[in-house]
Structures are given as structure tokens and as C-alpha cells.
Design a protein around this motif. Sequence first.
Motif, PDB file in Angstrom:
ATOM      1  N   GLN A 343     -16.071 -20.740  15.724  1.00  0.00           N
ATOM      2  CA  GLN A 343     -15.157 -21.227  16.285  1.00  0.00           C
ATOM      3  C   GLN A 343     -13.687 -20.539  15.914  1.00  0.00           C
ATOM      4  O   GLN A 343     -12.720 -20.458  16.437  1.00  0.00           O
ATOM      5  N   ASP A 344     -13.734 -20.262  14.702  1.00  0.00           N
ATOM      6  CA  ASP A 344     -12.832 -19.618  13.930  1.00  0.00           C
ATOM      7  C   ASP A 344     -12.511 -18.097  14.690  1.00  0.00           C
ATOM      8  O   ASP A 344     -11.246 -17.845  14.923  1.00  0.00           O
ATOM      9  N   LEU A 345     -13.625 -17.532  14.803  1.00  0.00           N
ATOM     10  CA  LEU A 345     -13.677 -16.227  15.602  1.00  0.00           C
ATOM     11  C   LEU A 345     -12.775 -16.215  16.745  1.00  0.00           C
ATOM     12  O   LEU A 345     -11.845 -15.399  17.276  1.00  0.00           O
ATOM     13  N   PHE A 346     -13.224 -17.401  17.840  1.00  0.00           N
ATOM     14  CA  PHE A 346     -12.740 -17.344  19.089  1.00  0.00           C
ATOM     15  C   PHE A 346     -10.982 -17.722  18.963  1.00  0.00           C
ATOM     16  O   PHE A 346     -10.269 -17.468  19.622  1.00  0.00           O
ATOM     17  N   CYS A 347     -10.953 -18.607  17.902  1.00  0.00           N
ATOM     18  CA  CYS A 347      -9.341 -18.837  17.465  1.00  0.00           C
ATOM     19  C   CYS A 347      -8.720 -17.702  17.360  1.00  0.00           C
ATOM     20  O   CYS A 347      -7.732 -17.624  17.919  1.00  0.00           O
ATOM     21  N   ARG A 348      -9.290 -16.868  16.633  1.00  0.00           N
ATOM     22  CA  ARG A 348      -8.492 -15.656  16.261  1.00  0.00           C
ATOM     23  C   ARG A 348      -8.362 -14.551  17.345  1.00  0.00           C
ATOM     24  O   ARG A 348      -7.294 -14.057  17.559  1.00  0.00           O
ATOM     25  N   LEU A 349      -9.325 -14.830  18.208  1.00  0.00           N
ATOM     26  CA  LEU A 349      -9.212 -13.894  19.485  1.00  0.00           C
ATOM     27  C   LEU A 349      -8.127 -14.579  20.419  1.00  0.00           C
ATOM     28  O   LEU A 349      -7.415 -13.968  21.039  1.00  0.00           O
ATOM     29  N   ALA A 350      -8.052 -15.763  20.367  1.00  0.00           N
ATOM     30  CA  ALA A 350      -6.893 -16.516  21.127  1.00  0.00           C
ATOM     31  C   ALA A 350      -5.620 -16.330  20.726  1.00  0.00           C
ATOM     32  O   ALA A 350      -4.850 -15.985  21.401  1.00  0.00           O
ATOM     33  N   GLU A 351      -5.609 -16.143  19.243  1.00  0.00           N
ATOM     34  CA  GLU A 351      -4.257 -15.920  18.686  1.00  0.00           C
ATOM     35  C   GLU A 351      -3.840 -14.355  18.960  1.00  0.00           C
ATOM     36  O   GLU A 351      -2.598 -14.065  19.471  1.00  0.00           O
ATOM     37  N   VAL A 352      -4.903 -13.599  19.091  1.00  0.00           N
ATOM     38  CA  VAL A 352      -4.622 -12.160  19.282  1.00  0.00           C
ATOM     39  C   VAL A 352      -3.897 -11.995  20.935  1.00  0.00           C
ATOM     40  O   VAL A 352      -2.937 -11.242  20.945  1.00  0.00           O
ATOM     41  N   ALA A 353      -4.629 -12.768  21.612  1.00  0.00           N
ATOM     42  CA  ALA A 353      -4.438 -12.568  23.042  1.00  0.00           C
ATOM     43  C   ALA A 353      -2.715 -13.223  23.129  1.00  0.00           C
ATOM     44  O   ALA A 353      -2.068 -12.570  23.999  1.00  0.00           O
ATOM     45  N   LEU A 354      -2.557 -14.202  22.454  1.00  0.00           N
ATOM     46  CA  LEU A 354      -1.172 -14.750  22.590  1.00  0.00           C
ATOM     47  C   LEU A 354      -0.083 -13.620  21.963  1.00  0.00           C
ATOM     48  O   LEU A 354       0.824 -13.532  22.526  1.00  0.00           O
ATOM     49  N   ARG A 355      -0.576 -13.013  21.014  1.00  0.00           N
ATOM     50  CA  ARG A 355       0.237 -11.994  20.153  1.00  0.00           C
ATOM     51  C   ARG A 355       0.688 -11.046  21.380  1.00  0.00           C
ATOM     52  O   ARG A 355       1.581 -10.141  21.055  1.00  0.00           O
ATOM     53  N   VAL A 361      -5.468 -15.200  28.730  1.00  0.00           N
ATOM     54  CA  VAL A 361      -6.850 -14.715  28.109  1.00  0.00           C
ATOM     55  C   VAL A 361      -6.796 -15.618  26.703  1.00  0.00           C
ATOM     56  O   VAL A 361      -8.057 -16.130  26.406  1.00  0.00           O
ATOM     57  N   ALA A 362      -5.770 -16.104  26.080  1.00  0.00           N
ATOM     58  CA  ALA A 362      -6.018 -17.070  25.099  1.00  0.00           C
ATOM     59  C   ALA A 362      -6.375 -18.271  25.369  1.00  0.00           C
ATOM     60  O   ALA A 362      -7.112 -18.843  24.529  1.00  0.00           O
ATOM     61  N   LEU A 363      -5.991 -18.804  26.726  1.00  0.00           N
ATOM     62  CA  LEU A 363      -6.581 -20.121  27.067  1.00  0.00           C
ATOM     63  C   LEU A 363      -8.296 -20.054  27.217  1.00  0.00           C
ATOM     64  O   LEU A 363      -8.674 -20.869  26.751  1.00  0.00           O
ATOM     65  N   ASP A 364      -8.506 -18.875  27.614  1.00  0.00           N
ATOM     66  CA  ASP A 364      -9.935 -18.857  27.703  1.00  0.00           C
ATOM     67  C   ASP A 364     -10.708 -18.867  26.523  1.00  0.00           C
ATOM     68  O   ASP A 364     -11.813 -19.588  26.272  1.00  0.00           O
ATOM     69  N   TRP A 365     -10.237 -18.076  25.478  1.00  0.00           N
ATOM     70  CA  TRP A 365     -10.915 -18.045  24.313  1.00  0.00           C
ATOM     71  C   TRP A 365     -10.755 -19.296  23.395  1.00  0.00           C
ATOM     72  O   TRP A 365     -11.550 -19.853  23.030  1.00  0.00           O
ATOM     73  N   ALA A 366      -9.747 -19.994  23.683  1.00  0.00           N
ATOM     74  CA  ALA A 366      -9.525 -21.231  23.126  1.00  0.00           C
ATOM     75  C   ALA A 366     -10.621 -22.411  23.854  1.00  0.00           C
ATOM     76  O   ALA A 366     -10.950 -23.209  23.110  1.00  0.00           O
ATOM     77  N   GLN A 367     -10.612 -22.232  25.287  1.00  0.00           N
ATOM     78  CA  GLN A 367     -11.500 -23.246  25.895  1.00  0.00           C
ATOM     79  C   GLN A 367     -12.989 -22.941  25.204  1.00  0.00           C
ATOM     80  O   GLN A 367     -13.695 -23.757  25.145  1.00  0.00           O
ATOM     81  N   ARG A 368     -13.151 -21.772  25.116  1.00  0.00           N
ATOM     82  CA  ARG A 368     -14.482 -21.335  24.700  1.00  0.00           C
ATOM     83  C   ARG A 368     -15.057 -21.609  23.362  1.00  0.00           C
ATOM     84  O   ARG A 368     -15.962 -22.318  22.941  1.00  0.00           O
ATOM     85  N   GLY A 369     -13.943 -21.636  22.322  1.00  0.00           N
ATOM     86  CA  GLY A 369     -14.096 -22.203  21.107  1.00  0.00           C
ATOM     87  C   GLY A 369     -14.299 -23.476  21.130  1.00  0.00           C
ATOM     88  O   GLY A 369     -15.071 -24.126  20.165  1.00  0.00           O
ATOM     89  N   LEU A 370     -13.503 -24.319  21.739  1.00  0.00           N
ATOM     90  CA  LEU A 370     -13.625 -25.762  21.887  1.00  0.00           C
ATOM     91  C   LEU A 370     -14.774 -26.360  22.463  1.00  0.00           C
ATOM     92  O   LEU A 370     -15.460 -27.167  21.946  1.00  0.00           O
ATOM     93  N   ALA A 371     -15.305 -25.456  23.344  1.00  0.00           N
ATOM     94  CA  ALA A 371     -16.683 -25.753  23.972  1.00  0.00           C
ATOM     95  C   ALA A 371     -17.870 -25.611  22.865  1.00  0.00           C
ATOM     96  O   ALA A 371     -18.904 -26.241  23.059  1.00  0.00           O
TER      97      ALA A 371
END
Lengths: 423, 210
Positions: A343-355, A361-371
Amino acid sequence: MSRDSLLPPGNSSDDEDAAEDADEAAAASALARALEGRSGAAQLPDAALETAALLRYSRGGAELSEERRAVLRQQVLASLPSAATGSSQASSPHRSLWRWLGLAMPLAGAAAAVWLVVGAFERAAEPELARRADERAGATPERAAAPRDDTAAEQPTTKYEIARNEAEADEAEKKQTAAPRAARGMTAPQTTDEAEAAPGGARERRGAAADELRAPPAEAAPGALASRIAAAPSAPSTAGGNSRAQASQARGAGSIGAGAGLRATEAKRSAAPSSERLERSSQRLRARLQPKLGDARLDHAYAELDRAQTNAELRQARTSLTALASGALGSAGDTSDAALLRQDLFCRLAEVALRLGQPDVALDWAQRGLALQAPPSPFEARLWLIEGKARAALGDPDGAAKSYMKAIEVNERLLDESLDGAE
Amino acid sequence: MDAELNDSSQRLWERSCLERARRGETAAFGDIYDAYAKRLYERVLMPVLGNPAAAEDALAETFRIAFQRLADFQPGEVSIYYWLARIAKNKALDLHRARKVTGRALANFENLLEPLLAPHASPEELLDREVSKHALGQAIQATLEQLNERYRRAIELRFLLDQSRESCAERLGVKLGTFDVLLLRALRSFRKHWEERAPTSSRPPEMALP
């Protein structure tokens, strides 16, 4: 190839059997999301979506069912202006214009009046608010004049935030005065419920702390909510940091009775809601879990991400993280620790996408992490936070507000657990 | 042009409905809705939007706009359906323009249907061309047969059998993320073969109608 094979061995009639890159993975997930009726994304592969629509069309996916037709009919007819016919509307554009003006003018007048009144109030209150804010921050004039550091940037800076804090302090003071009165005039609570409800009781302690995290609907703006959810305590398992000590302090203060609400609130306030705090609690949890998992690839990828400064470096780090996201973490397979770290990994991927300026893309990673449905943790709170930021960036303020509220809920749950665990 | 729409008795009925609707009888306008909503949705809106929810919104908005502008419509030699179709198409194009704001996933696949449509003889026909389901099914089947087995299976499971992503991934023995990529590639491959079979027209993406 980072994933399981996309094509059977020996079948290379198409040239698509190469390993996917991060962009393709993002496009694929954006397509999947769109096909499920969720919002589109910047990286949505339009040609593939059109082809998918054609395929659905071919199997009757474009038919309007009788049921839907009837529902829409009702909606359409209900929305028609029944009193005025189409012809009369069309033949009297001036009447329509005057009607709009008639509506708009009083509204504009009312808005102007509110603006003037609020403006006058703010001008009158500003010096006092600023003085009280400085007092509360314990700032000397020199400190007040000094440039703010990053942490200070997270502190209340607007008069609205200062006023809100003042209101919260007033509420705490009311509780403070109510507590001795209760001690003098009331008998001891007889039931558990009364004990909980009594001043200084557990409900009040939790309520006072939760007040810090709960945002009123009017504060559903990303900035205000984001600052509030950042008051995340560490997860119970990661306690030991300041949050837990401060939560315990708040609880202890509450048990004393008089001044409990104030001290609990003050303790929570001194726990300084900041996005950095949430990040720090995540870091602590990560630092505890990573060695247990013993996955050197993860350590390497995170180190690479932490070093990344430029977009090119970020993209490189993202490639490493994406490869990890598709496989098992650690040698022992997906344990609960691994699930949290994923979950942390997906979170960091989402943060990278935001940056990188890719909120879709960030939204997608975040949703994957939450799933992933890992246990509640600061990672989950951060995922909701990022989802909110991504939604806000995609022009969906309502969705963003919902995500921020979810983040607040997670934080409240963590806070309750933290308080209960310390009792 | 569709014989049913061009039928004189049909047009007389339309005029009667229009007159009553202009007098404020929403029930009469409801009759027009009943007659043409389904057709507008399936022939005009879905090929341009490719998104059922968006098409429903556009349909409702089309009739609202039409009601407000009933005075503008001059009954002539053609059915009111074509007037409604113009409004619907412009509304659909508006939704495409607003995509960046709404974030809606819209797909205009009119150009993919183009090879299956008869050449149009009039502007009205451009707005109401029905694709033969049989011809479309045959063309899709023929294209699918050109794909490799795995791609064909992915498309069949997801779109023709309407299975969920999870179910498709399980039946293909891959992870969910892998299936997403597999499906994306399958669709790209399908489109390549589809266009090779019958080159699509170079339709302007946002053609504004008068």
C-alpha cells in the motif's frame, strides 16, 4: 519482463509482446477505469477506448432500455417549464432577459452587502487576531519577523484559520469551566455511559481530540481539509513517536478533571497538524516494516526515489517502483506486513505521479492502493489524501472533498485506536 | 432517407404534437420523446459518445433544448427527428469539448462504423444512418479471427461476453494489471486489423453542425 508473460511462447504474430513500460501500464489502467464507467484520465488511450466502444456497440451495448427510456422521459418532462410554452419563451427574449435581471440584481446586491460587512469585520478584527495568534504561538516580535521555515508554513496563516483555532480554544475553555461545576454539583456518574459522557470522560477526551481532526463541511476545501487530516497519529503498532505520547498526555490531562478539555485540545494542537507529521508517521511505520520484509529491491527503489530531484530521475525511480508493484514483495510472499508495504508502494507511486503533474495516474495508483484493503494505517490516510489532491487537480472538487473526508475518518479511527491502546 | 420518418401520416401526427406542445402541453412533447428518444440515443448519441451515461444526459438535454426552441422549428418536408438529431449531435460534441473539465471517458467511434454505412445522399441521412447489426457482427468476427489467440480471448471475454476484469484475468491466468495491459494491446491490434480491412474516413474530430 516484469510481469507474467502477455503472450504465449512462440506467438509473435503481433509486435506487442514486449515488456510494458510505465506509460503503457498507466494507459492500460486508465482504460480499465474508463471501461468501468469511472472518470477519464489524461493518459486515456482514445483509440483503444473507441475500439472498445465499437465492440460493445456490436453486441447491443448501445441500446436504450425501455426502463431507462421511461425514467428519462419522466425526468425530461418534469424539468420542462410547464407554465410557459416554447413559443412564448422564444417570442419574448426581452421578457426573459428582464426576468433574469430581476433575479440577478437582488442577488448581486445581497452579495455586495455581505462582502462589505465581512470586510469591515475582518479589518476590525485583524490586528486582534494577529496579536492573539502570536501569543498562542509564543512568538516574540523578532521570531514573528523571522522568515518561516517549512514547518511553520503548515501552521495557521490565514485569519480564518486563526479564528477557527480561537473558536476551538473557546470551546475548550467552556469545557474547562464546566468540569469544576460538575465536580461541585453533580453526583458521580453511575453508569458507564454517564462516565463516558461526564466532563473529562473518555467520550470527551476522544471528542476533543477528534474535534481537531473533524472538519466542518464549509472547510471541505482541499487546503483546509488537507491540513486537518494531517493530524494523523501513528498507527497503534507504530506508537512511540510524539503523537502517541501527546495523545497519552491528552488522555492523562483529561483524567485530572478540571481543564481536561483544554489540555487535551492543547496537547492535540501541540501535536501540530501538519502534512509532515503524516509523512513522518508513515516513515516510522515504513522503517519498522521494511527490515522485517527484507526486500532489498524495495530498499533500493525507495532510496532511488528519495534521491530523485529531476523529472528524469523521478521517472527512473517510478520505473523501479512500478516493477515492484506488479510482483510479490519479500521472500515469504504477501504477509500482512507486505500488504501494508505494498500500500505504501502504491502511495509513493501516486505521489510521484503527482509530482510529475499526472493527477490521473496518481488517482489510479491511489485507488489501486486503497483497493488492497490493508489494515488502517497512515499509508491508507495518505492514499486518501493523494486521491483527494488528484481529484482536485482533475477538476473534481466534490470528489476531492469526499476523499479528504475519508482521510479524516481513517485518522479518527487511528486516533481512537491510539487513545484506546494507551489506556 | 428513412421511409417511416418520411411518411406523410407520420408528419401530420408530428405537427399535431408540435402544435399542442407549443401551447404548453408537455404530454404532447412526451409523445415526440416516445417516438424518437430511442432512435436518437442509439443512432446519434452512442456512436459519438460511446458512453451510456453521457448519452443519456445528452438525450435529456436534447429534449429540454428542443422544448425551449420549439418556436424555431419550422415543419417542412422532413421529420422533426432530423432537427432533434442536429441538437443531439451538437450536444454530444459539446460534451466532448468539456471532457477536460468533466473527466468523462467519451469515445467517438463513428469513423469506425463508416465503412459499414451506405454512402449518404443528404445531410439528413448523415444524421440517421443505421448500421446493419449483422454486417457489423460479421466484420468484427472476421477481424477477431486475425488476432492471436490470447488477444482474441481477452476481447471476447471482456466485450462480447461482458465478463468483469477480475474474471477475465482469472480465466486467462494472469494478474489484474497484466490483463489491463493485455486488453489494451488486444484493442490496439484489433483496431489495426479493422482499419486494414476497411480504411476509415478521416473524419474531423469535432464537426460542428449548423
